[in-house]
Design a protein around this motif. Structure first.
Motif, PDB file in Angstrom:
ATOM      1  N   LYS A 143      -5.972   4.435  34.187  1.00 20.39           N
ATOM      2  CA  LYS A 143      -6.163   4.534  35.647  1.00 20.39           C
ATOM      3  C   LYS A 143      -6.991   3.351  36.152  1.00 20.39           C
ATOM      4  N   GLN A 144      -8.070   3.034  35.442  1.00 17.45           N
ATOM      5  CA  GLN A 144      -8.930   1.923  35.868  1.00 17.45           C
ATOM      6  C   GLN A 144      -8.209   0.584  35.783  1.00 17.45           C
ATOM      7  N   LEU A 145      -7.429   0.396  34.733  1.00 21.12           N
ATOM      8  CA  LEU A 145      -6.690  -0.856  34.586  1.00 21.12           C
ATOM      9  C   LEU A 145      -5.670  -1.017  35.701  1.00 21.12           C
ATOM     10  N   GLY A 146      -5.004   0.070  36.054  1.00 23.42           N
ATOM     11  CA  GLY A 146      -4.038   0.001  37.145  1.00 23.42           C
ATOM     12  C   GLY A 146      -4.682  -0.498  38.426  1.00 23.42           C
ATOM     13  N   GLU A 147      -5.898  -0.020  38.716  1.00 23.33           N
ATOM     14  CA  GLU A 147      -6.605  -0.450  39.921  1.00 23.33           C
ATOM     15  C   GLU A 147      -7.013  -1.918  39.828  1.00 23.33           C
ATOM     16  N   LEU A 148      -7.512  -2.331  38.667  1.00 21.13           N
ATOM     17  CA  LEU A 148      -7.922  -3.721  38.489  1.00 21.13           C
ATOM     18  C   LEU A 148      -6.734  -4.672  38.639  1.00 21.13           C
ATOM     19  N   ILE A 149      -5.631  -4.322  38.011  1.00 22.19           N
ATOM     20  CA  ILE A 149      -4.447  -5.195  38.056  1.00 22.19           C
ATOM     21  C   ILE A 149      -3.881  -5.261  39.472  1.00 22.19           C
ATOM     22  N   ASP A 150      -3.870  -4.127  40.171  1.00 21.76           N
ATOM     23  CA  ASP A 150      -3.384  -4.125  41.555  1.00 21.76           C
ATOM     24  C   ASP A 150      -4.226  -5.038  42.437  1.00 21.76           C
ATOM     25  N   GLU A 151      -5.508  -5.189  42.108  1.00 16.23           N
ATOM     26  CA  GLU A 151      -6.397  -6.052  42.890  1.00 16.23           C
ATOM     27  C   GLU A 151      -6.384  -7.492  42.390  1.00 16.23           C
ATOM     28  N   GLY A 152      -5.553  -7.779  41.385  1.00 17.06           N
ATOM     29  CA  GLY A 152      -5.401  -9.165  40.938  1.00 17.06           C
ATOM     30  C   GLY A 152      -6.303  -9.590  39.816  1.00 17.06           C
ATOM     31  N   PHE A 153      -6.986  -8.651  39.160  1.00 15.52           N
ATOM     32  CA  PHE A 153      -7.883  -9.022  38.071  1.00 15.52           C
ATOM     33  C   PHE A 153      -7.133  -9.140  36.746  1.00 15.52           C
ATOM     34  N   ARG A 154      -7.704  -9.922  35.849  1.00 13.98           N
ATOM     35  CA  ARG A 154      -7.128 -10.167  34.514  1.00 13.98           C
ATOM     36  C   ARG A 154      -8.137  -9.631  33.487  1.00 13.98           C
ATOM     37  N   PRO A 155      -7.899  -8.430  32.947  1.00 19.19           N
ATOM     38  CA  PRO A 155      -8.952  -7.727  32.193  1.00 19.19           C
ATOM     39  C   PRO A 155      -8.975  -8.008  30.686  1.00 19.19           C
ATOM     40  N   VAL A 156     -10.197  -7.912  30.139  1.00 15.11           N
ATOM     41  CA  VAL A 156     -10.447  -7.872  28.695  1.00 15.11           C
ATOM     42  C   VAL A 156     -11.053  -6.513  28.394  1.00 15.11           C
ATOM     43  N   ILE A 157     -10.505  -5.789  27.421  1.00 15.33           N
ATOM     44  CA  ILE A 157     -11.026  -4.482  27.039  1.00 15.33           C
ATOM     45  C   ILE A 157     -11.690  -4.619  25.677  1.00 15.33           C
ATOM     46  N   PHE A 158     -12.973  -4.304  25.607  1.00 19.93           N
ATOM     47  CA  PHE A 158     -13.708  -4.421  24.350  1.00 19.93           C
ATOM     48  C   PHE A 158     -13.809  -3.053  23.671  1.00 19.93           C
ATOM     49  N   CYS A 159     -13.373  -3.019  22.404  1.00 12.68           N
ATOM     50  CA  CYS A 159     -13.441  -1.817  21.565  1.00 12.68           C
ATOM     51  C   CYS A 159     -14.346  -2.117  20.373  1.00 12.68           C
ATOM     52  N   ARG A 160     -14.845  -1.051  19.743  1.00 17.85           N
ATOM     53  CA  ARG A 160     -15.737  -1.257  18.596  1.00 17.85           C
ATOM     54  C   ARG A 160     -14.966  -1.496  17.311  1.00 17.85           C
ATOM     55  N   TYR A 161     -13.817  -0.824  17.124  1.00 17.29           N
ATOM     56  CA  TYR A 161     -13.127  -0.862  15.837  1.00 17.29           C
ATOM     57  C   TYR A 161     -11.677  -1.337  15.968  1.00 17.29           C
ATOM     58  N   ILE A 162     -11.170  -1.863  14.874  1.00 18.56           N
ATOM     59  CA  ILE A 162      -9.801  -2.382  14.822  1.00 18.56           C
ATOM     60  C   ILE A 162      -8.794  -1.286  15.152  1.00 18.56           C
ATOM     61  N   ALA A 163      -8.968  -0.113  14.553  1.00 19.59           N
ATOM     62  CA  ALA A 163      -8.021   0.982  14.781  1.00 19.59           C
ATOM     63  C   ALA A 163      -7.970   1.353  16.254  1.00 19.59           C
ATOM     64  N   THR A 164      -9.115   1.361  16.903  1.00 19.73           N
ATOM     65  CA  THR A 164      -9.161   1.678  18.335  1.00 19.73           C
ATOM     66  C   THR A 164      -8.443   0.617  19.149  1.00 19.73           C
ATOM     67  N   ALA A 165      -8.678  -0.656  18.811  1.00 19.74           N
ATOM     68  CA  ALA A 165      -8.046  -1.757  19.556  1.00 19.74           C
ATOM     69  C   ALA A 165      -6.523  -1.653  19.492  1.00 19.74           C
ATOM     70  N   HIS A 166      -5.977  -1.413  18.308  1.00 18.70           N
ATOM     71  CA  HIS A 166      -4.521  -1.296  18.174  1.00 18.70           C
ATOM     72  C   HIS A 166      -3.999  -0.034  18.882  1.00 18.70           C
ATOM     73  N   TYR A 167      -4.738   1.037  18.773  1.00 18.03           N
ATOM     74  CA  TYR A 167      -4.358   2.294  19.428  1.00 18.03           C
ATOM     75  C   TYR A 167      -4.287   2.107  20.951  1.00 18.03           C
ATOM     76  N   VAL A 168      -5.312   1.463  21.496  1.00 19.04           N
ATOM     77  CA  VAL A 168      -5.355   1.225  22.947  1.00 19.04           C
ATOM     78  C   VAL A 168      -4.231   0.274  23.365  1.00 19.04           C
TER      79      VAL A 168
END
Length: 930
Positions: A462-487
């Motif tokens: 939901k948050q990413l949808g709002e950021l992208i609609d407003e023209g932002f280019r996001p980086v999402i930081f995760c703690r673990y490799i498994a989480t990063a791939h899952y996301v």
């Protein structure tokens, strides 16, 4: 024995004219073609030449060399942009590929006032400490004061330093660490050190701290050393930190060694560590804590000359939203409920049970179980897949478990201030107890790996949808490799029109860089990364928002994540940061209230982050014990914990103490002696002498027009440049620099996303300028560029003659028994009247922008040019006098900037005569045609 051909003089050799460069000897001349570049420099042995080398003079323009209205100006710009040894007060500005802001020049000015540079730059994250240090070493190199230097940096920052030095300062540095040293040493003769063979090195601090390597480095260390993350090299409790400190302390004992220390956190509350850091600048500063009264005040005043520390609010330029972005931050919550809530409750209860079950067993068993519980807590808060990865891996440790403790701390916790962990592999959490329960927890977790069942992932989408609609280019930081791939997998399914990529510690540093750059070129990128990207790779060129999918358990890590995007060079007007946390997650609640919000409140009041005083993660582990053993019906923990736990109460006391000390130190040491406004006149002098961004844009635009190679302006303000329209010879020259096809370019820093920043030292500009100069100065006349322009214009009311001249000056520094000669070059434009008058930038612009209004017949052009050349030649005496006056001003500039040089030697200066007349422009008023 004196050199027969002095630096700056012109000689004829091998049927070509050359300029004699410094470092020439009576036997060997270092030469550069009169119209050529530094890349064409060569050496000739006088005694081996078949035809004697003779003195020569720069040829005057002839009456036949009349070109289009822009021709002479094009030559003038080409010759100016080719210069690498400008006559401004700073020697280095002709060799840098960046437009530094005025505040970034303050450390350079402070350094130049010191005989031996000892400087601690403690500016805030994202202000540009790397650039500030690079400016200093580039200036020392170009003044001939050093010929080697090294950067000591944490391992994960080595590639970043190598890239920054190459891209911004045209310095090719060699990385020295365990993985590269074997290859480097194999190419050396016996007994020769890497640090002698490779003049510019970036050295891993972990590599150099061993006794054997340390001794070799001390023996052959360059005269100039930069130390990044210098706070990790102060005397401390860990063996590694102690080794680093001993190395730097030994390096600092060499009295004439330049040392530039960089850190965003010079004082984390430990006075002894802070004073040890200052002691690397001068041993007397170690006594700051031992003196008081007038003696202490005197010491502080002396230290202020070696210490630069500025927050963003301190920098006036930072308030200009045209230069730096506004950062807007938000906290977004989700609620653990349904199956997810049950899984979390079950994991938390299981963790409590296994820790309680081993209370009467051996210390070894208790530690092993404690780390299993901690791993579960961290991973289940991250994602279902991280929890599964942890539960699948059995935790094992030998009886002698020092290394085990260290490894688990890296994987579970975020490290301490001097050793923040980038380890992103999930920790093991499975023990021998209750394997059936582990299997059940795994099955529960696997059943929750969809947005519909994962409230955290659903909230992110939901948050990413709002950021992208407003023209932002996001980086999402995760703690673990498994989480990063899952996301990332979930986001690829949801945002099909976006390019989604994952960057984790599974990739090498080079692969990470390549993946980031490739993704950054996409119109709408989404980057999912672990903390392997929170240091070492700057993301401001491609991304404009940071989402903390997992809370870091160390506030400095949060600062670093955001600092990858919110930093110098960010083009966006606004940067967003979003922090996700579980509304009813006791782990998130503890970290948020006890650590992150405490850090943020201090930062808001002080303007900088004060690191958490967490020795060996003691406080973090105490916090997690509170989560495990103080049940609160799954509600978030609050600051009441401080009153209930001695260690957490101690955190409050120590952090407040660190805050007060940092506040006091900011008051004492904030750099107020030199203001950026004081530096601007010096910077403007150099920019005027070497060419500004606007002049680079003018040159490239006009040569593109002259060669019928389209330069098309794009919607975002950058350009497309098509090299296949250029002449074949020029295309081949560009190919040797790996430049071909369609180029997206921008003439202003920072460049638009996807465009390359084109500055005066860019290969594109260098090749175009060389080609233009060679074409204009060759014997055969070239129709698109020439040394003279004569045309009718409405920009003048009387006929105006302009002379384009190049002044060359020899600047020699005599120090003890060593003499160093520098060649300085300057482009000047004169208005030729009763006397010669130098035109300043605004006056030049008026004439150079003058447009022709009608054709002028060739015979009339030649008549005007013939008359103009006679007038200029009649001013030989004035030209010589002016060259001598400019040489005197240049000497004053150099003495003023490098004030310390007075103590170590003396300058002498001599103009090289005669002055080179490159071209002539005659503007004839159209209303008075005759």
């Amino acid at each position: 024995m004196s050199v027969m051909f002095q630096p700056g003089s012109i000689v004829t050799a091998r049927s070509r004219e050359w300029i004699v460069l410094p470092n020439s000897t009576p036997e060997v001349l270092h030469l550069r073609p009169v119209g050529g570049s530094e890349f064409e420099a060569t050496r000739l042995h006088i005694g081996l030449e078949k035809t004697p080398i003779r003195h020569a003079i720069f040829p005057w323009p002839s009456e036949e060399e009349v070109g289009p209205s822009y021709a002479a100006l094009l030559l003038k710009d080409a010759m100016m942009l080719k210069m690498r040894s400008g006559a401004g007060p700073f020697r280095s500005f002709g060799n840098i590929a960046i437009e530094p802001r005025a505040y970034q020049l303050v450390p350079l000015m402070i350094a130049m006032k010191q005989e031996t540079i000892r400087l601690l730059i403690a500016d805030d994250v994202g202000i540009g400490k790397t650039i500030e240090a690079g400016l200093i070493v580039r200036e020392l190199l170009d003044r001939g004061e050093i010929d080697r230097f090294t950067v000591l940096a944490p391992p994960h920052l080595c590639e970043q330093w190598q890239e920054e030095l190459k891209n911004h300062f045209h310095i090719d540095a060699t990385i020295v660490r365990t993985s590269t040293v074997g290859r480097l040493e194999r190419s050396l003769p016996p007994g020769r050190s890497i640090f002698e063979a490779y003049p510019f090195t970036v050295v891993s601090l972990d590599y150099i701290k061993s006794d054997r390597r340390r001794d070799e480095f001390l023996r052959s260390c360059p005269k100039c050393v930069i130390v990044d993350e210098a706070h990790t090299c102060t005397q401390g409790s860990t063996r590694g930190r102690q080794k680093r400190y001993e190395l730097l302390k030994d390096l600092s004992k060499t009295p004439d060694r330049h040392m530039i220390l960089l850190t965003a956190t010079p004082h984390s509350g430990d006075d002894a560590a802070f004073h040890n850091l200052l002691g690397l600048l001068d041993p007397v500063f170690r006594t700051l804590g031992e003196v008081d009264g007038a003696a202490k005040q005197e010491l502080r005043q002396k230290l202020a000359l070696h210490f630069v520390q500025r927050r963003r609010p301190d920098i006036e330029e930072w308030h200009d939203q045209n230069l730096f972005p506004e950062k807007l931050s938000a906290e977004v919550t989700y609620k653990l409920s349904g199956e997810w809530g049950k899984l979390f409750d079950d994991v938390l209860e299981y963790a409590r049970e296994i820790v309680e079950s081993v209370q009467d067993q051996s210390q070894h068993r208790q530690r092993l179980t404690w780390w299993a519980a901690l791993a579960l807590l961290r991973c289940v808060s991250s994602s279902p897949m991280a929890a599964v990865a942890a539960l699948r891996t059995r935790i094992m440790a030998p009886e002698e478990d020092a290394e085990f403790e260290d490894e688990m701390a890296k994987r579970v916790l975020d490290g301490t201030e001097d050793d923040l962990s980038t380890e992103d592999i999930e920790p093991a959490a499975a023990t021998d107890e209750n394997r059936e329960k582990l299997q059940d927890l795994m099955q529960q977790a696997l059943a929750l790996t969809t947005p519909s069942k994962d409230p955290k992932l659903k909230t992110l989408i939901k948050q990413l949808g709002e950021l992208i609609d407003e023209g932002f280019r996001p980086v999402i930081f995760c703690r673990y490799i498994a989480t990063a791939h899952y996301v990332a997998d979930a986001l690829k399914k949801k945002f099909k029109s976006c390019a989604v990529e994952t960057v984790t510690g599974e990739l090498t540093p080079k692969e990470r860089q390549e993946r980031v750059e490739a993704l950054g070129m996409e119109p709408q990128p989404i980057l999912v990364a672990t903390d392997c990207l929170s240091e070492g790779i700057n993301l401001q060129e491609y991304f404009t928002a940071v989402v903390h999918y997992d809370l870091s358990w160390n506030p400095t890590r949060h600062e670093q994540r955001e600092g990858r995007v919110d930093r110098f060079g960010q083009k966006a007007k606004e940067v967003r940061t979003v922090m996700l946390y579980g509304q009813n997650n006791p782990i998130d609640g503890a970290v948020l209230d006890v650590i992150l919000r405490k850090a943020e409140s201090i930062k808001k009041e002080l303007g900088i982050l004060v690191p958490m005083p967490d020795d060996e993660n003691r406080i973090t582990q105490a916090l997690m014990r509170a989560v495990l053993f103080k049940k609160r019906d799954n509600k978030q923990l609050t600051l009441e914990l401080f009153d209930e736990d001695d260690e957490l109460a101690d955190l409050t006391t120590r952090w407040e103490s660190a805050y007060e000390k940092a506040k006091q130190n900011r008051t004492i040491f904030a750099q107020r002696g030199l203001k950026p406004a004081d530096i601007l006149p010096e910077w403007e002098k150099s920019r005027a002498a070497l060419g500004s961004e606007e002049e680079v844009e003018r040159f490239v635009s006009r040569i593109a027009m002259a060669l019928d190679a389209p330069l098309e302006k794009r919607e975002k303000g950058d350009y497309s440049f098509y090299t296949h329209h250029l002449p074949e010879t020029l295309r081949e020259l560009l190919k040797t620099r790996e430049i071909e096809g369609e180029l997206r370019i921008d003439f202003h820093y920072p460049a638009k996303v996807g465009a390359g920043y084109i500055h005066r030292t860019s290969p594109l500009v260098t090749v175009l300028a060389d080609y233009a100069a060679e074409s204009a100065l060759q014997e055969a006349w070239t129709p698109w560029i020439a040394r003279a322009s004569v045309y009718f214009t409405d920009a003048v009311e009387v006929k105006t003659t302009l002379a384009l001249a190049r002044l060359r000056t020899r600047l020699t520094l005599q120090r003890q028994d060593k003499e160093h000669t520098m060649l300085c070059e300057e482009m000047l434009t004169f208005e030729v009247g009763e006397s010669l008058r130098i035109l300043h930038h605004e006056e030049q612009k008026r004439y150079f922008d003058a447009e022709p209004v009608k054709n002028m017949p060739t015979p009339i052009q030649k008549r005007h040019l013939s008359s103009a050349l006679k007038r200029v030649k009649a001013k030989d005496g004035d030209l010589d006098a002016l060259a001598k006056e400019r040489a005197r001003i240049l000497l004053e500039d150099h003495r003023r900037i490098r004030d310390a040089s007075k103590a170590r030697g003396s300058y002498s200066i001599a103009p090289v005569l005669p002055v080179d007349i490159l071209g002539v422009i005659v503007l004839v008023p159209a209303s008075k045609e005759r």
